[in-house]
Motif scaffolding. Structure first.
Motif, mmCIF file in Angstrom:
data_model
loop_
_atom_site.group_PDB
_atom_site.id
_atom_site.type_symbol
_atom_site.label_atom_id
_atom_site.label_comp_id
_atom_site.label_asym_id
_atom_site.label_seq_id
_atom_site.Cartn_x
_atom_site.Cartn_y
_atom_site.Cartn_z
ATOM 1 N N TRP A 411 -32.992 13.563 -31.787
ATOM 2 C CA TRP A 411 -33.893 14.689 -31.474
ATOM 3 C C TRP A 411 -33.640 15.878 -32.399
ATOM 4 O O TRP A 411 -34.588 16.473 -32.923
ATOM 5 N N PRO A 422 -38.768 18.260 -33.721
ATOM 6 C CA PRO A 422 -37.904 17.378 -32.924
ATOM 7 C C PRO A 422 -38.710 16.454 -32.023
ATOM 8 O O PRO A 422 -39.680 16.872 -31.386
ATOM 9 N N ARG A 423 -38.283 15.192 -31.970
ATOM 10 C CA ARG A 423 -38.904 14.185 -31.098
ATOM 11 C C ARG A 423 -37.802 13.412 -30.396
ATOM 12 O O ARG A 423 -36.774 13.093 -30.996
ATOM 13 N N TRP A 424 -38.029 13.093 -29.115
ATOM 14 C CA TRP A 424 -37.076 12.283 -28.361
ATOM 15 C C TRP A 424 -37.759 10.983 -27.979
ATOM 16 O O TRP A 424 -38.776 11.001 -27.277
ATOM 17 N N ASP A 428 -42.895 14.133 -27.892
ATOM 18 C CA ASP A 428 -42.699 15.578 -28.019
ATOM 19 C C ASP A 428 -42.107 16.111 -26.718
ATOM 20 O O ASP A 428 -42.787 16.738 -25.899
ATOM 21 N N PRO A 431 -34.612 15.931 -24.978
ATOM 22 C CA PRO A 431 -33.774 14.765 -24.702
ATOM 23 C C PRO A 431 -33.270 14.799 -23.265
ATOM 24 O O PRO A 431 -33.297 15.835 -22.595
ATOM 25 N N GLN A 477 -41.170 22.580 -25.641
ATOM 26 C CA GLN A 477 -40.681 21.386 -24.956
ATOM 27 C C GLN A 477 -39.959 21.744 -23.653
ATOM 28 O O GLN A 477 -40.157 21.096 -22.623
#
Length: 956
Positions: A411, A422-424, A428, A431, A477
């Protein structure tokens, strides 16, 4: 609690504190709960209306908590050069600014803390010059506190006393950002000015001390205001005229080139009343100046090159860096001046060259007059208590939640660029660990509400990137996750799984963690753990109240605590540099921290989670990486070693210019920025006076066996030992199990060290270098014979005895810290008492007496609340190295102490617990101090100009 209720509570609290203090002094006994109840009964009669607005039980609990607090002794190095002692009781008569500040602080802090503040500010002010003293004088000092420990309150008290004494120009250098400057201005409005410095207001409302004494005739003058744009400017400067007869002027300014140039222009053209006939420099001779430099290690230190020439003399033509140059120039335009730097991370300050000076800007900011080390109150929670130190290993408390790399790296990678999104798991969203942290904050807010703290501020810190564009994504997020929680709880949609998850998490993890933290760290507080059913009742309200704020240079959000004083602000603050230093997060409960800055001072200042958590420490949580936890532990060790060295110098009566400072270095971290360390040098330092201990071990069976066999051969080559209880002197409270050898030749010890292999990650303890050092000391007749001890655990039915060199011994058990596949790391090996092995009775007593003299009752240093009953390691090593000639105790520099231990391998990893597995061999060496100056090539330490100048003198 409403504002009127709070006012009544504070009024009773202040009165009760004074009555209890008098009652305790009269009876010469500590304050007890019975005494508190007795005084409250008296007050309930004379303050009947106020008592009707408050909870008597809450009053009683608060007074019990306050009466249990202690504050240690400060330590101070000072120089008497060109200083005339002046501060006494007569001089302090009729001081008004301090009186009202003291009254203002009475309901806010325990009386012992208020007394300590009075003493500390007297000590600091007394090291400055009497502002009424004629002629030219210059005093420069440094005050070292703890991160988030109340330094602002200390220098506010100092400002009040300085103004009472007659200082007319008071300049506070308050950080590099507008919001930190404004925060400081607000604090000084309340604690010193007594009115809110609202811009463009027809009438300035009374606040803080101004409500205690609203006599406008004693109001100080304010050159700056509390708005974000309230810094010193040309419009204000054009209207300002000062004279010696006027009340003091307060300037709260940023460390900013434009602002400081404006201030310098005003001093030269509006305040100066004299011109030096030789230099032509404009001078202010009629207005004594005091500069308070908040976070003095940040922005103020000269990072320019060639401060001194090749002969060690100041380069009078040196061009300092901008902020340093402007601060020094302001000082240089006053004939009577004082400079006091405040910091919790003095690493950069101690590397200021002590001889730096130029003709145009005057001396550098080296604290030549004094250095004061402030002790922390007993309710302070700092790095020593959170992360432990080399001398104290805390239980692995749920206060700190270690994160594995896989918990966050996909992330938020440690290295990412501006614009990264950042991506988990491809989505989007936050974490899982950050979602857990948010839920932890929700539980904390709920518990505080159920404890009656619902109107108090509660904050969460999310600090994962320095890029504002990435912070904006994180804000969205976090806000989206919070909206999801709120939506499910307020509408009851898709709630079953979430409710089950949160109930299980609270009952099996969060609530038991609260109890463990209370058992380990909370004293004299009665804190209850609410049932889940009560938590769930208030969740919808809590989730509705929480706000997510972005705090950086481009965001419009601000932490408007003062505007939410009545209801309490509940905020999740997402940011970077603005959250990293100085800015206070009120009621900080939860931190999610991934920033991987690699400088001691930056990391420590990022520790917003340190501070005071009365009534809610058990709900606080810090989520951070295992690597960061190890780093903070090392920094805590380095800071504590610096404080111990400082205590020793105080005991010896040294001055700041005699204080050769060294700071323990690290293989990955740097002490401060490399530019600030231009005057520091990696030292070829002696190990004399050090304690070295192995805390990192290879886990491969071959490596473990090799070290075991090396130790086995070492002991087999020695004659038969004595039992460890056959030492020269064993104090009644001490007991050892093991074997003792005396008069072991240094060659045997050196041979063992060359055969034993320390782990490559053991940057502090490298056995070949230590062997080199012993041989070098042998050339001077030191460390020629050794005391060797094989030390084991007290025996019990659960122990499986082992043997080394053919001698039976019980293995120690040391829990692993961190998760490493290639090594077994522990926090500390040696018990402090083990350094007292084979002392004579006179040495033991002398070391104990020195330990008590240098004891500061500083809770964050894990010193204990009472003076030590046994000698501490640094003082033992000093007594052995120096002796005490007046008591007929000779030095024993010819003797080193080597202690050996076996560690249970099952504590490193359950996979290592098979029956025939060799134990880990660990050792510690305690070196007596020495003045020989002998060194080996080792950069474990970095020294300041005072220290390496002294070493050069030894060599010459």
């Amino acid at each position: 609690m409403t504002i009127s209720d709070q006012k009544a509570f504070d009024s009773i609290l202040s009165m009760a504190q004074n009555m209890l203090r008098l009652a305790s002094e009269r009876s010469k006994t500590p304050i007890t709960p019975e005494m508190i109840e007795k005084e409250l009964r008296k007050l309930s009669i004379v303050m009947e209306e106020d008592f009707a607005l408050v909870d008597p039980d809450a009053l009683s609990e608060e007074l019990i908590r306050r009466s249990s607090r202690t504050v240690g002794d400060n330590a101070i190095l000072f120089s008497r050069d060109d200083h005339i002692p002046w501060l006494d009781a007569e001089r302090k008569k009729n001081w008004n600014y301090w009186r009202r500040y003291s009254e203002y602080m009475e309901p806010r802090i325990p009386w012992v803390a208020l007394d300590a503040l009075d003493v500390a500010t007297d000590e600091i002010l007394g090291q400055l010059e009497d502002p009424e003293r004629e002629g030219a004088w210059d005093r420069r000092g440094l005050v070292v506190g703890h991160v988030q420990s109340g330094k602002t309150g200390n220098y506010t008290g100092l400002i009040c006393k300085a103004a009472d004494a007659g200082y007319k120009i008071i300049i506070v250098l308050a950080g590099l950002h507008n919001n930190l400057r404004a925060q400081t201005q607000i604090r000084l409005d309340e604690g010193f000015l007594g009115f809110a410095t609202v811009s463009d207001a027809d009438e300035l409302p009374s606040v803080g001390v101004g409500k205690i004494d609203n006599d406008v005739s004693v109001r100080p003058n304010a050159a700056t205001n509390r708005s974000d744009r309230g810094d010193f400017n040309t419009a204000v400067a054009s209207k300002m005229n000062v004279s010696p007869e006027q009340r003091p002027w307060l300037f709260v300014v940023k460390k900013n080139k434009t602002v400081l140039e404006r201030l310098l222009y005003w001093i030269r053209n509006r305040a100066a009343n004299h011109t030096d006939p030789i230099t032509g420099r404009k001078l202010v001779t009629n207005l004594p100046l005091i500069i308070i430099d908040d976070e003095s290690d940040h922005g103020s230190v000269d990072t320019g090159e060639n401060v001194v020439d090749d002969d060690g003399k100041p380069d009078l033509e040196h061009d300092p860096k901008t902020i340093n140059r402007l601060i020094r120039s302001v000082l240089h335009h006053f004939s009577r001046k004082a400079y006091v730097g405040y910091t919790a991370t003095p690493f950069a300050n101690i590397f200021i060259h002590d001889k730096g000076e130029t003709q145009e800007h005057g001396p550098d900011l080296f604290p030549a007059a004094f250095i004061t080390n402030l002790a922390a109150p007993s309710n302070y929670i700092g790095p020593g208590r959170v992360f432990g130190s080399a001398s104290s290993t805390p239980e692995n408390l749920p206060l700190v939640r270690p994160l594995a790399n896989e918990d966050f790296e996909s992330w938020m990678p440690p290295k990412h660029k501006n614009g990264y999104r950042p991506r988990w798991q491809g989505e989007d969203k936050v974490p899982e660990t950050l979602a857990e942290a948010v839920r932890s904050f929700v539980y904390a807010c709920a518990v505080r509400k159920l404890r009656g703290q619902g109107n108090s501020h509660s904050s969460m810190l999310v600090h994962v990137t320095r890029f504002t564009s990435v912070q904006a994504v994180v804000v969205n997020q976090v806000a989206e996750y919070l909206r999801d929680l709120k939506g499910r709880y307020t509408r009851g949609i898709d709630l079953t799984d979430l409710r089950s998850q949160m109930q299980t998490e609270y009952e099996l993890k969060f609530a038991p963690g609260m109890e463990r933290i209370r058992d380990a760290l909370v004293q004299e507080e009665t804190l209850f753990t609410p049932e889940w059913s009560r938590i769930e009742e208030v969740l919808p309200e809590i989730l509705s109240d929480i706000r997510v704020r972005e705090i950086n240079g481009t965001a419009k959000d601000a932490l408007d605590y003062s505007e939410n004083e009545a209801t309490g602000l509940k905020v999740i603050a997402v940011g970077g540099d603005k959250l990293a230093r100085g800015l206070t997060l009120e009621g900080l409960c939860t931190s999610y921290f991934l920033r991987t800055a690699k400088m001691y001072d930056t990391l420590m200042q990022m520790g917003r989670w340190f501070g005071y958590r009365d009534g809610y420490l058990d709900v606080c949580r810090l989520y951070t990486s295992g690597e960061m936890i190890e780093w903070f532990g090392h920094i805590a060790d380095a800071a504590e070693e610096l404080r111990q060295e400082f205590d020793n110098m105080v005991a010896a009566g040294a001055t700041p210019k005699e204080f050769g400072l060294r700071v323990k270095s690290h293989s990955t971290l740097t002490i401060t920025s490399r530019a600030k360390m231009r005057n520091a040098r990696a030292m070829q330092l002696t190990y004399a006076g050090d304690l070295l201990q192995t805390i990192v071990f290879a886990v491969g069976q071959d490596e473990v066996r090799r070290n075991y066999q090396a130790a086995d051969r070492f002991l087999q080559a020695l004659p038969r030992p004595l039992p460890l209880n056959k030492q020269h002197y064993v104090h009644g409270s001490q007991q050892w199990h093991g074997h003792l050898w005396r008069e072991v030749p240094a060659l045997n010890v050196v041979t063992f060290l060359r055969e034993y292999r320390t782990h490559p990650a053991s940057f502090r303890v490298m056995s070949p270098l230590i062997a080199d050092f012993i041989e070098e000391m042998n050339n001077g007749g030191e460390l020629t014979t050794w005391t060797v001890a094989l030390v084991g655990k007290d025996g019990s039915l659960d122990d499986l005895p082992h043997s080394l060199g053919g001698y039976p011994i019980n293995m120690l058990q040391r829990t692993a810290v961190g998760e490493h596949s290639d090594r077994y790391s522990i926090k500390t090996l040696i018990s402090p008492r083990d350094q007292a092995i084979d002392l004579t009775e006179s040495e033991w007593n002398a070391a104990l007496e020195l330990s008590r003299r240098t004891w500061r009752n500083d809770v964050d240093r894990n010193e204990g609340k009472t003076p030590p009953e046994e000698p501490r390691g640094p003082q033992i090593r000093r007594i052995l190295g120096e002796g005490v000639p007046s008591q007929g105790i000779a030095n024993r520099r010819d003797r080193g102490l080597l202690t050996l231990y076996l560690l249970d391998p099952s504590k490193a990893d359950q996979r290592l617990s098979e029956p025939n597995r060799d134990p880990f061999v660990a050792w510690a060496i305690s070196f007596p101090s020495s003045t020989s100056g002998r060194t080996v090539s080792n950069s474990r330490y970095v020294g300041n100009s005072v220290l390496w100048g002294a070493i050069n003198e030894w060599v010459d």
